[in-house]
Enzyme design. Structure first.
Site, PDB file in Angstrom:
ATOM      1  N   SER A  64       0.803  -1.234   0.000  1.00  0.00           N
ATOM      2  CA  SER A  64       0.000   0.000   0.000  1.00  0.00           C
ATOM      3  C   SER A  64       0.832   1.278   0.000  1.00  0.00           C
ATOM      4  O   SER A  64       0.279   2.362  -0.222  1.00  0.00           O
ATOM      5  CB  SER A  64      -0.928   0.030   1.214  1.00  0.00           C
ATOM      6  OG  SER A  64      -1.954  -0.908   1.077  1.00  0.00           O
ATOM      7  N   LYS A  67       0.462   3.423  -2.928  1.00  0.00           N
ATOM      8  CA  LYS A  67      -0.661   4.356  -3.096  1.00  0.00           C
ATOM      9  C   LYS A  67      -0.200   5.811  -3.046  1.00  0.00           C
ATOM     10  O   LYS A  67      -0.831   6.693  -3.627  1.00  0.00           O
ATOM     11  CB  LYS A  67      -1.722   4.082  -2.012  1.00  0.00           C
ATOM     12  CG  LYS A  67      -2.375   2.697  -2.136  1.00  0.00           C
ATOM     13  CD  LYS A  67      -3.240   2.367  -0.914  1.00  0.00           C
ATOM     14  CE  LYS A  67      -3.831   0.957  -1.001  1.00  0.00           C
ATOM     15  NZ  LYS A  67      -4.540   0.568   0.244  1.00  0.00           N
ATOM     16  N   TYR A 187      -3.497  -2.190 -10.169  1.00  0.00           N
ATOM     17  CA  TYR A 187      -3.492  -2.165  -8.708  1.00  0.00           C
ATOM     18  C   TYR A 187      -2.655  -3.309  -8.131  1.00  0.00           C
ATOM     19  O   TYR A 187      -1.851  -3.113  -7.226  1.00  0.00           O
ATOM     20  CB  TYR A 187      -4.935  -2.227  -8.182  1.00  0.00           C
ATOM     21  CG  TYR A 187      -4.993  -2.215  -6.684  1.00  0.00           C
ATOM     22  CD1 TYR A 187      -4.676  -1.062  -5.967  1.00  0.00           C
ATOM     23  CD2 TYR A 187      -5.318  -3.360  -5.968  1.00  0.00           C
ATOM     24  CE1 TYR A 187      -4.702  -1.054  -4.573  1.00  0.00           C
ATOM     25  CE2 TYR A 187      -5.355  -3.354  -4.579  1.00  0.00           C
ATOM     26  CZ  TYR A 187      -5.036  -2.202  -3.894  1.00  0.00           C
ATOM     27  OH  TYR A 187      -5.042  -2.199  -2.524  1.00  0.00           O
ATOM     28  N   TYR A 240      -4.520   3.104   7.975  1.00  0.00           N
ATOM     29  CA  TYR A 240      -5.755   2.345   8.159  1.00  0.00           C
ATOM     30  C   TYR A 240      -6.504   2.834   9.393  1.00  0.00           C
ATOM     31  O   TYR A 240      -6.575   4.029   9.644  1.00  0.00           O
ATOM     32  CB  TYR A 240      -5.448   0.847   8.255  1.00  0.00           C
ATOM     33  CG  TYR A 240      -4.535   0.348   7.162  1.00  0.00           C
ATOM     34  CD1 TYR A 240      -4.797   0.643   5.826  1.00  0.00           C
ATOM     35  CD2 TYR A 240      -3.405  -0.401   7.455  1.00  0.00           C
ATOM     36  CE1 TYR A 240      -3.975   0.178   4.815  1.00  0.00           C
ATOM     37  CE2 TYR A 240      -2.579  -0.871   6.436  1.00  0.00           C
ATOM     38  CZ  TYR A 240      -2.867  -0.581   5.138  1.00  0.00           C
ATOM     39  OH  TYR A 240      -2.046  -1.030   4.146  1.00  0.00           O
ATOM     40  N   VAL A 258       1.138  -3.679   3.935  1.00  0.00           N
ATOM     41  CA  VAL A 258       1.134  -4.962   4.633  1.00  0.00           C
ATOM     42  C   VAL A 258       2.399  -5.772   4.400  1.00  0.00           C
ATOM     43  O   VAL A 258       2.580  -6.835   5.007  1.00  0.00           O
ATOM     44  CB  VAL A 258      -0.099  -5.840   4.284  1.00  0.00           C
ATOM     45  CG1 VAL A 258      -1.370  -5.214   4.815  1.00  0.00           C
ATOM     46  CG2 VAL A 258      -0.173  -6.113   2.805  1.00  0.00           C
TER      47      VAL A 258
END
Lengths: 304, 304, 304, 304
Positions: A64, A67, A187, A240, A258
């Site tokens: 992530s 992102k 993605y 998160y 992660v």
């Protein structure tokens, strides 16, 4: 300030704790077999000094953290039009939740939850050449060739039922323009980029430099205004469900993955990357967060 | 830096917009009859300089801004034990929502949503003398006598069915120790404190001074560590559902109230208070937010 | 058909299981001290025959079964206007949930969840003499004097924080007309009615007689149309979260209470009341449901 | 009883209303182009008499009515094991909602919401030959060859993003065993079966005959116990969000489809099928529901 001794001390303090707590992400085999007992830390100051300790040269799956870079690309190319499809609020729900998406008719809360990052990927697919452009950006920022780990990307695709659900759900609201498979291919690939702490600290260095390229003389990566906004999103939404707690106890904009990596920014000072594969219940690197808390406490650096 | 011209310019720019948009809070008569066409702004730097413009001397009902001060009192008295009853995460839901409270068994997400502030009030009631202590703190910080507006407090009590529901709901989970009426009496009174922009900028000045009292020589209001954490909570949770957007577009810790006031902090530099009664759909002062955005843009001040 | 042997056999079969499973409701002392090892069953056919077995003469707190009778009163007095404030759909959520009430702006899903029954109580309070009228109805239906258990009513009031929350929450949406305390006083009293299985089977006998009074010659209790609708609501909403499962496995309209009673209706045939204080996880009498399942299986009676 | 005059009168009364209200389902072209101004009604009594009126011979897409027959097949083949993957409670949410599925870890509330029907389809795919077995069942029940409309099935597949999301979401919880595409292919085909009112009344006639085949002498379709349970599920969950209201105002087990058809059952008496393409806000046929209400009122038939 010479940060090398700070990083060395953090590494020395945390190394005995390696492997004691937390769980390595296990949803795909390529992540599950990463040994838990690793820890790396690296930083780059806004004037170009670097420091590192521990396993800072060991590559890992950035997941992530990618992102950050797709968001940067999309903001640069689309400006405020990007926000027609994506919100900027904390979600108050787990990163892969569909609940909010249903109540809010397919518009994800922010670009850092999975649904939001998939929506960003859709925008990039519409612009064309997304996979190549992303690698080119990463390689340019690091000054080293960066690549997708195709095995990881393929594994994500085979097991990513939740993400397939998220993408189709947004598509059902008319909020994804492209073929769902093409969007998810980007993605799954962005999540499968392999980098080490040194490379990530350098690649994200523009975030502590008001958008300026890590190497002087290069064109800016993005504007000061965009940079501040990315940092704000990292602080409110980057870790998160733990974003509030991270702001409370660490006080720096962070983006975690992660794979166990976390990028943190001290605006106008430095960008930091920590990595340790074992995760806490929220999906953030357990020792990574401890390292950032030690760093903030010992240097007194905080945005608050 | 001399901030007086900046405030004057903001006042001049916004004054023509007064009364054009937004709605004054109307749930109690005492708030509903406040004329919409007012705007004040005041700041106090960390070294004690003050500046103000517009209706900075007009008192208003501070409402939820009071949550800053009850939180400060409770953190000072209870330390980390406070967090056994209250979370530190953005809620992702409106300020007076009961949904999350049900899913999370009566533990409110953070101390700035109504449920969280009522839980803080319950802790203060347990400690005794809460109403007097709060006024004493406010008066000491301002250097002027501060009082509850008993008419407003009485109106809140008569019409505050949602807050009565929230308090009883937490009580049903065993998360309120005291009599609900006593807890709500404190809560309704704290919301009914009357102050003006100058006073609020001074009262919240410890937030830009790492917890030091606005007047040199006085004992610290709270610790540097607590102060940073309060600022972090303001950024992630201080403006209801708009916290992410405010971080994104303004980039400063803020706490707003439905009376139309907003307190903002630039750590190590200054504390700012803006006020204009007409609210946007999220319950934040419409021109207050515009004023803060202008201030951030023109001074370049941002924590990001 | 002679039902006495059926009831005797069910009593004989279930008696050895008494006290083995389930929990007596414990939220108020007066309920908590009811011995678990009790079981009663009684029925009255539409032509007036009665049968009973076990502890059918032991009075218990009827609790939510009272919602049947307040609903009957309100439908009789208000007709379709009642449904402006209350829905007729299963809730899909626990009986005391506030979540749905928030999404649906204070209009409860149906008259059998607590919020809905409180809304019905509010309508009855508006009509006047509600407490007296309810007792008069119950006494007339049974042919015996029925009374409130004031100790239970007082206990409910002291500990009923969730219900106080529900009532104030609806009031905050403008959906309760009367003083919340007065409405809750009726609600807490109706739950505190004491009756036994024989009395309840008789009192609810109009539900198997298309609304006709249990005693021939008396005016009808309510119309055939209303009666069918009450039975339909019992089937879809009468046993909290287990309504679907009860329809599936028992196939009769039922209304349960946390005192351990359940009233069931076989239209045009009979009304049945079972009672056993130990509850399952949904708040329904564990042996009460088993008894109804045995009854349905052995008699072949089902609406499906 | 001779039902022909009742059906004729209903047809005569409703025909002037055709096309006035409601919307034909428009999510796929093949449904969108069905003329709204059509109405058909047909019934078959448990002793084999038939009656019909209006457009009872015009075939339409049975859509969710097919869930009745896949459920029947799955219950027959799997018995109670079916309920390990699917609940039996009303959902309290729209038919295609993902919210509840998330809270309940991929176990759908009941077999009539889309997620539940997809879970049933997954069980049938595991048993093999599902598409052929379903058509064989339908054809055998009607005594006429029944077929899939491949154009409709293909359209569903191309536009069914929400259903693709539901299936992948359940798969992410480990609650779908087979390849998602294969499961959805069955689901999209079952929805695309074309039948008329006469055929559906005959095919569902076993539901008023305790599971006996519509043609005497044939083996039973399913057991009496299963039949009662299917009827109970129809009553509590068969008409989406309106199940409570339909039970309240019509009082019969019903299963509707977005093609405009509704099957209703009067146990031990008759099975009825109505059809009119224009839908109300809940996705049920507007005139179909009106027809059922007229039928229930005029015949006095009701399970309550």
């Amino acid at each position: 300030m010479n940060f090398q001794p700070v990083l060395d001390a953090i590494d020395a303090e945390l190394r005995p704790l390696l492997g004691a707590e937390g769980q390595v992400a296990s949803y795909i085999p390529a992540l599950a077999r990463v040994p838990a007992a690793q820890f790396g830390i690296a930083l780059r100051t806004c004037d170009g000094h670097e420091a590192a300790a521990g396993d800072a040269d060991t590559p890992f799956s950035i997941q992530s953290i990618s992102k950050l870079f797709t968001l940067t690309l999309a903001m640069r190319r689309l400006g405020d039009a990007l926000w027609e499809r994506i919100g900027r609020e904390p979600s108050g729900n787990p990163f892969n939740s569909l609940v909010q998406l249903e109540h809010e008719h397919g518009v994800p809360r922010n670009p850092f939850i999975n649904a939001g990052a998939i929506a960003v990927a859709d925008r990039l697919v519409s612009l064309g050449h997304a996979k190549a452009d992303l690698l080119a950006l990463m390689s340019d920022l690091c000054g080293e060739a960066i690549a997708y780990d195709e095995e990881v990307a393929a594994s994500e695709a085979v097991t990513g039922f939740r993400n397939i659900a998220l993408a189709n759900f947004m598509k059902s609201f008319g909020k994804i323009d492209n073929d769902v498979r093409e969007v998810l291919s980007l993605y799954f690939h962005q999540c499968a980029i392999r980098m080490n702490c040194r490379q990530l600290a350098r690649a994200a260095a523009f975030l502590c430099r008001d958008g300026a390229h890590p190497s002087d003389g290069e064109p800016e990566v993005t504007t000061e205004r965009h940079t501040r906004r990315i940092n704000a999103l990292m602080l409110t939404c980057g870790t998160y469900d733990a974003a509030g707690d991270v702001a409370f106890s660490i006080g720096l904009p962070c983006k975690s993955g992660v794979g166990g990596g976390i990028v943190a920014v001290v605006p106008d000072q430095l960008t930091l990357c920590v990595w340790s594969p074992a995760l806490d219940a929220n999906g953030n690197s357990l020792l990574g967060l401890k390292a950032l808390e030690l760093f903030a406490t010992r240097t007194g650096l905080s945005i608050f």
